[in-house]
Write a protein that holds these residues in place. Structure first.
Motif, short mmCIF file in Angstrom:
data_model
loop_
_atom_site.label_atom_id
_atom_site.label_comp_id
_atom_site.label_asym_id
_atom_site.label_seq_id
_atom_site.Cartn_x
_atom_site.Cartn_y
_atom_site.Cartn_z
N GLY A 325 0.54 -1.53 0.15
CA GLY A 325 0.33 -0.01 -0.24
C GLY A 325 1.28 1.15 -0.11
N GLY A 326 2.28 1.33 0.13
CA GLY A 326 3.13 2.69 0.53
C GLY A 326 3.76 2.30 -1.63
N ALA A 327 5.07 2.20 -1.76
CA ALA A 327 5.05 1.83 -3.14
C ALA A 327 4.47 1.05 -3.91
N PHE A 328 3.82 0.75 -3.62
CA PHE A 328 3.42 -1.01 -4.11
C PHE A 328 1.51 -1.44 -3.72
N ARG A 329 1.02 -2.10 -4.78
CA ARG A 329 -0.24 -2.29 -3.59
C ARG A 329 -0.30 -3.46 -4.06
N THR A 330 0.23 -4.07 -5.06
CA THR A 330 0.35 -5.55 -5.41
C THR A 330 1.83 -6.47 -5.25
N LEU A 331 1.82 -7.29 -4.77
CA LEU A 331 2.68 -7.99 -4.37
C LEU A 331 2.86 -9.26 -4.76
N VAL A 332 3.85 -9.98 -5.32
CA VAL A 332 3.78 -10.91 -6.21
C VAL A 332 4.81 -12.22 -6.31
N ASP A 407 -13.85 -4.12 -4.55
CA ASP A 407 -13.56 -2.22 -4.17
C ASP A 407 -12.84 -1.94 -4.30
N HIS A 408 -12.24 -0.74 -3.95
CA HIS A 408 -10.45 -0.28 -3.89
C HIS A 408 -10.58 -0.59 -2.83
N ARG A 409 -11.82 -0.18 -1.44
CA ARG A 409 -11.06 -0.21 0.02
C ARG A 409 -10.87 -2.16 -0.03
N SER A 410 -10.18 -2.73 -0.42
CA SER A 410 -10.75 -4.55 0.00
C SER A 410 -9.04 -4.41 -0.42
N LEU A 411 -8.72 -5.68 0.09
CA LEU A 411 -7.80 -6.98 0.47
C LEU A 411 -7.88 -8.11 -0.20
N VAL A 412 -7.46 -8.03 -1.24
CA VAL A 412 -7.48 -9.85 -1.88
C VAL A 412 -6.05 -10.74 -1.67
N LEU A 413 -5.97 -11.52 -1.68
CA LEU A 413 -5.09 -12.71 -0.75
C LEU A 413 -5.12 -13.98 -2.09
N PHE A 414 -4.45 -13.85 -3.32
CA PHE A 414 -4.42 -15.23 -4.76
C PHE A 414 -3.14 -16.05 -4.20
N ASP A 415 -4.13 -17.63 -3.92
CA ASP A 415 -2.69 -18.23 -3.66
C ASP A 415 -2.99 -19.20 -5.01
N GLU A 416 -1.41 -19.39 -5.68
CA GLU A 416 -1.61 -20.17 -6.56
C GLU A 416 -2.32 -20.03 -7.62
N LEU A 417 -2.03 -17.90 -8.48
CA LEU A 417 -3.19 -17.72 -9.31
C LEU A 417 -2.87 -18.12 -10.86
N GLY A 418 -4.17 -18.50 -11.07
CA GLY A 418 -3.79 -19.85 -12.65
C GLY A 418 -3.76 -20.74 -12.72
N ALA A 419 -3.25 -21.02 -11.77
CA ALA A 419 -3.01 -22.99 -11.52
C ALA A 419 -4.61 -23.90 -12.28
N GLY A 420 -3.62 -24.86 -12.58
CA GLY A 420 -4.69 -25.66 -12.48
C GLY A 420 -4.82 -25.70 -13.77
N THR A 421 -4.61 -25.05 -14.79
CA THR A 421 -4.62 -25.31 -16.32
C THR A 421 -3.86 -25.15 -17.36
N ALA A 442 -7.53 -1.85 -5.27
CA ALA A 442 -7.45 -2.73 -4.08
C ALA A 442 -5.96 -3.03 -3.77
N GLY A 443 -6.38 -3.62 -2.57
CA GLY A 443 -4.83 -4.18 -2.36
C GLY A 443 -4.77 -5.65 -2.55
N CYS A 444 -3.46 -6.23 -2.75
CA CYS A 444 -3.34 -7.69 -3.14
C CYS A 444 -2.16 -8.92 -3.46
N ILE A 445 -2.08 -9.28 -3.30
CA ILE A 445 -1.09 -10.55 -2.75
C ILE A 445 -0.97 -11.96 -3.28
N ALA A 446 -0.58 -12.02 -4.05
CA ALA A 446 -1.44 -13.21 -4.86
C ALA A 446 0.79 -14.05 -4.50
N THR A 447 0.60 -15.46 -4.70
CA THR A 447 1.47 -16.53 -5.25
C THR A 447 1.03 -16.76 -6.22
N THR A 448 2.67 -17.82 -7.10
CA THR A 448 2.36 -18.26 -8.49
C THR A 448 3.69 -19.11 -8.63
#
Length: 787
Positions: A325-332, A407-421, A442-448
Motif C-alpha cells: 500500500g505504500g510504493a506498491f499495491r500489488t505483491l507477487v 472495491d478500492h477498500r478491499s484486500l485480496v489474497l490469491f494462492d497459486e493464481l491461474g494454476a490448474g490449467t 484494491a490491495g493484492c498479494i498473490a502467489t504463483t
C-alpha cells in the motif's frame, strides 16, 4: 465477510485460542461472538479497550475477576415473580461481589494516578447493590444451604428438629445397646428409611418391637423397623421438617423478590463485567504471544515487521516482513512448494482480521495495519466433488465471486493464481486478473509458479516482486520472505544436488529460451547481491554492538572514577571544614584570652603575647594536599609607604588590622580588633589603603541594596556578636529600602532564636515578625517585615 473466508484464513481457530483466556462463561460467549469490524472508527475504539486492559496488566500483573456468573436467566425469572433456588441466589451475590471488587480495584488505580479513561467510565455504570449482596449472604452459606440466621422462625424450627432427632436417636440407641437388641438386631446401628429413623431387625423377631416396617434387605433376612416407641417422635420430627421447608421456601421467595426489584441494575453489572472479562481476555492473549498495538489507517497501507502466524508454534515459526500500500499495491510472491508462500498469505490475512477485531497482532513495535472494507481470499484446493468441479474450476468460481464484490477498500489474497490449467493460458489469465484488481485500487498479494509473472513487476508501476528463500545446499526452504527479489525455480540446482547426471542437466538448459536464462541469471545476481548485503549488514551490526558495549564499559568506568573523585573531594572538604571550625574556636578562645589580659593589664608583656601568638599559629588548619601547592607570598610594601589608616596583616599573629600611628621607622602601632599593640615593621604586610569617605545624600545611600542581602545567616555566631550583627543588618536593610528580610538563626537550643525575636519586637523599624514556613526554613528562620 463469509464463513468460508473465515475458515480459509483460520479465524475460527484463532478464536479458539483466545477463548481460554476469558475468565467466565460470559467472557467465553463474548469471544465466540467476536467478528471483524470494517470502519476505522470502530476498530480504533475496540483497540482502545484492548490497549487499556494491556496497560493495567503491565502495571498490576493481574486483575480480580473471579466470581462472575451468568445470572441473566434467573434475574429475568425473578423479575416476573419466579422463585430462585439457593444456588441461583448465591450466584447473584457472587456476581455483585465480583463487580464491587473490580470497581474498588479500578478506583485504587485512579487514586494511584494511573491514567485510565475507559475503565472508570465502565465501573461508574454499575450500582454496588451492597445491601442485596449482604441480604443473600446472611441467608445462604457458601454451599448453598439456608442458614439458621435467615429468620428467627427458622432458627426455632431447627432447634426443635435437633431436639426431636436427639430424643429419637437416644431411644433407638438404648435398644441397640440392650442385651436383647444384640440378639434380635442384624447390626447395632440406627439408620434412616423414608426420612424416618429405624433399626435393622432380624426377620424372625419382627413382632417383638411392633411399629412400622419401612424396608427390607435384598435377602429378606433383615427388616428395617420403626419401633412403636418412637413412632410419635418421628411423626413430630416429620412435621417439624415440613415447617422448615415452608419457612425456607418463604425466605427464598422474599430473596427472589429482592432480586427482581434490581433486575435493571443486575443486567447492567452482567453486561459491563462481560465486556471487562472480554477486554482482559484480549490483553492476556496479546501478552501470551508478545503482540503489539498496531498503528491504524484506512488508506490500504500495512507494514508488518517480524509478523508471526499465531497458530504456528514459536519453535517452528519464522517471522516475516511484509508491506503493502505504500510504493506498491500489488505483491507477487514466487518460489518453490512448501516454501511458505501460502503461510505468508494466511499470516497477512489473519493478522488483518485480528486487528479489525480489536486484537493486538504478533509483530514487532512500529508495525501498522490497514482497515479494509472487504477481505477476500482464494487459498488452497477448493475442489468440490459434489459439483464435479476441477481444481481450476473451483478456484475460478471463487475468483468470479470476488471480482463481483471487489472495491478500492478491499484486500485480496490469491494462492497459486491461474494454476490448474494450461501454463500459457493460466499465466495470461493471472496477469489480466492482477491488472483488473490494480485498476480498481484494491490491495493484492498473490502467489504463483509461473515464470511469466516474475517479470510482471518490472513492467507494472505499483507492483513488486517477492520470493520465499530456498537453501539449495540443504534442499530446504528457509521460509524467509524477500521483497524485491523474484523466486528462482531451482530445478537444475536441486537435480544436480540429488545426483542427476550433468550432461542431462546441460541438455535441459539448452531447451529453455535465452530470455528465461537471462531472467534466471538476473535473479541469481540479485540473490548474490542480497546475501552479500545481508552479510555486510550483519558484520556492521556486530561492530556496532561491540562499540556500544565498549562505550558502555568506558562510561561505567568513567562514572565510577567520577564517583570516587567526588567521594575523595567530599572527604577532603569535610576534613577541611572540621579543621576550620576547630581553628575558629581556638581563635575565639585566644581573642577572648587577649581581651581579658588587656582588661587586667593594659601593658601586655612580651612573653604573654608570644604565648598567645604560638597558640594562634597552632590553631591554624594544616592540610597535606594544600601544602604541596604554596601560594606565592605577597611582596611586602616599602616601610616608608606605610601610613596611618593602612590595612595590614600581622604575619606572626595571622591577624588583620590597621595602622594607628607610626612609632618609628621600624615600629608601628596597630589596631587589632579591640586591642592595640606595637608591631615591628618587618612583621607587617601591606594589604590596602582605604579611600577617603565621600558624603552622599540619603537617596544614594538607599541605592546600596545591591550590596545588602535579603537574608542574614547567624549560624555559628556567638550570642553577643549575633545581636550586634542583627542590629547593624536591620539598619542597612532599612536604608536599602527592603520590605522584608530573613534572619537565619538555626534551631539549636533556641537561645539565639529567642534573642533575635526579642530584639525584633523592640526594633522601631519592624512592623511584624513570623517564623519561616516549611519551604523557607521552618523554625530555623525568622521573617521580619520592615516599615
Amino acid at each position: 465477510m463469509s464463513d468460508r473466508m473465515m475458515r480459509v484464513l483460520e479465524y475460527t481457530k484463532m478464536k479458539e485460542q483466545l477463548e481460554p483466556f476469558a475468565g467466565s462463561s460470559l467472557g467465553k460467549q463474548r469471544v465466540q461472538q467476536l467478528k471483524p469490524m470494517y470502519t476505522l472508527e470502530e476498530v480504533t475504539e475496540a483497540q482502545r479497550y484492548t490497549a487499556e486492559a494491556a496497560k493495567v496488566l503491565r502495571l498490576k500483573g493481574n486483575i480480580p475477576l473471579g466470581g462472575l456468573r451468568d445470572i441473566r436467566a434467573q434475574v429475568k425469572r425473578a423479575e416476573i415473580g419466579g422463585d430462585l433456588n439457593a444456588g441461583e441466589l448465591l450466584d447473584t451475590a457472587s456476581t455483585i461481589y465480583a463487580s464491587r471488587r473490580f470497581s474498588s480495584f479500578v478506583e485504587q488505580m485512579v487514586e494511584d494516578d494511573i491514567d485510565l479513561s475507559l475503565l472508570p467510565e465502565m465501573v461508574e455504570e454499575m450500582v454496588p447493590l451492597t445491601d442485596l449482596q449482604r441480604e443473600i449472604q446472611q441467608a445462604v452459606d457458601e454451599d448453598g444451604r439456608i442458614l439458621d440466621s435467615a429468620s428467627p422462625a427458622l432458627r426455632t424450627i431447627r432447634q426443635q428438629i435437633r431436639t426431636l432427632e436427639s430424643q429419637v436417636r437416644a431411644k433407638l440407641e438404648s435398644i441397640t445397646r440392650s442385651g436383647s437388641g444384640k440378639t434380635m438386631l442384624s447390626d447395632a446401628i440406627v439408620t434412616i428409611r423414608n426420612d424416618r429413623y429405624v433399626i435393622p431387625v432380624k426377620a424372625e423377631y419382627r413382632g417383638h418391637f411392633g411399629g412400622i416396617v419401612h424396608d427390607q434387605s435384598a435377602s429378606g433376612q433383615t427388616l428395617f423397623i420403626e419401633p412403636e416407641s418412637v413412632v410419635q417422635l418421628n411423626n413430630q420430627l416429620r412435621e417439624a421438617r415440613s415447617k422448615e421447608k415452608h419457612e425456607i421456601d418463604r425466605i427464598l421467595r422474599e430473596l427472589s423478590a429482592s432480586v427482581g426489584l434490581h433486575t435493571a441494575e443486575l443486567l447492567v453489572i452482567v453486561r459491563v463485567m462481560t465486556e471487562v472479562d472480554f477486554m482482559f481476555a484480549k490483553a492476556y492473549f496479546a501478552a501470551s504471544m508478545n503482540a503489539v498495538e498496531p498503528s491504524l489507517n484506512d488508506e490500504g497501507r500495512l507494514e508488518m515487521k517480524g509478523a508471526r502466524h499465531p497458530l504456528i508454534p514459536d519453535e517452528e515459526i519464522v517471522p516475516i516482513d511484509v508491506e503493502l500500500g505504500g510504493a506498491f499495491r500489488t505483491l507477487v510472491i514466487t518460489g518453490p512448494n512448501t516454501g511458505g508462500k501460502t503461510v505468508t498469505l494466511k499470516t497477512v490475512g489473519l493478522l488483518t482480521l485480528m486487528v479489525q477485531s480489536g486484537l493486538f497482532f504478533p509483530c514487532e513495535e512500529g508495525s501498522s495495519a490497514a482497515v479494509f472494507h472487504h477481505i477476500f481470499a482464494d487459498i488452497g484446493d477448493e475442489q468440490s466433488i459434489e459439483q464435479s468441479l476441477s481444481t481450476f474450476s473451483s478456484h475460478m468460481t471463487n475468483i468470479v465471486d470476488i471480482m463481483e464484490h471487489l472495491d478500492h477498500r478491499s484486500l485480496v489474497l490469491f494462492d497459486e493464481l491461474g494454476a490448474g490449467t494450461d501454463p500459457t493460458e493460466g499465466a495470461a489469465l493471472a496477469v489480466a486478473i492482477l491488472d483488473h484488481v490494480y485498476k480498481i485500487g484494491a490491495g493484492c498479494i498473490a502467489t504463483t509458479h509461473y515464470s511469466e509473472l516474475k517479470g510482471y513487476a518490472y513492467n507494472r508501476e505499483g507492483v513488486m516482486n517477492a520470493s520465499v528463500e530456498f537453501d539449495v545446499e540443504t534442499l530446504r526452504p528457509t521460509y524467509r520472505l524477500l521483497i524485491g527479489v523474484p523466486g528462482r525455480s531451482n530445478a537444475f540446482a536441486i537435480s544436480s544436488r540429488l545426483g542427476l547426471q550433468e550432461d542431462i542437466i546441460e541438455e535441459a538448459k539448452k531447451q529453455i529460451s535465452a530470455d528465461t536464462n537471462q531472467v534466471e541469471n538476473m535473479i541469481s545476481q540479485l540473490e548474490d547481491s542480497r546475501k552479500n548485503a545481508e552479510s555486510e549488514l550483519a558484520r556492521a551490526k556486530e561492530l556496532r554492538n561491540e562499540s556500544e558495549s565498549l562505550h558502555r564499559e568506558l562510561t561505567e568506568e568513567l562514572d565510577a572514577w567520577e564517583e570516587k573523585k567526588q567521594a575523595l573531594l567530599q572527604a577532603a572538604q569535610d576534613k577541611a571544614e572540621k579543621e576550620a571550625k576547630k581553628a575558629q574556636q581556638e581563635a575565639e578562645e585566644i581573642v577572648e584570652y587577649l581581651r581579658e589580659m588587656k582588661k587586667q593589664n593594659p601593658e601586655i608583656k612580651d612573653h604573654e603575647l608570644i604565648d598567645a601568638r604560638k597558640r594562634m599559629e597552632e590553631a591554624q588548619p594544616s592540610f597535606a594536599e594544600s601544602s604541596k601547592k604554596k601560594k606565592p607570598k605577597k611582596k611586602k610594601a616599602v616601610v616608608d609607604t606605610l601610613q596611618p589608616g593602612d590595612e595590614v596583616k600581622v604575619e606572626s599573629l595571622n591577624q588583620k588590622g590597621h595602622i594607628v600611628e607610626k612609632v618609628s621607622e621600624k615600629e608601628f602601632t596597630v589596631q587589632l580588633g579591640v586591642m592595640k599593640m606595637k608591631v615591628p615593621a618587618k612583621d607587617l604586610l601591606y594589604i590596602n589603603r582605604p579611600k577617603p569617605v565621600e558624603t552622599r545624600p540619603m537617596a544614594t545611600v538607599r541605592g546600596r541594596s545591591a550590596h545588602v542581602k535579603t537574608e542574614l545567616d547567624l549560624r555559628g555566631e556567638r550570642y553577643e556578636d549575633a545581636m550586634r550583627e542583627v542590629d547593624k543588618y536591620l539598619d542597612e536593610a532599612v536604608l536599602a529600602g527592603y520590605h522584608q528580610v530573613s534572619i537565619i538563626h538555626g534551631k539549636g537550643t533556641g537561645a539565639l532564636r529567642k534573642g533575635v525575636e526579642e530584639m525584633m519586637k523592640r526594633h522601631p523599624n519592624i512592623s511584624e515578625t513570623r517564623p519561616g514556613t516549611q519551604g523557607e526554613g521552618g523554625s530555623g528562620v525568622t521573617i521580619a517585615r520592615l516599615k
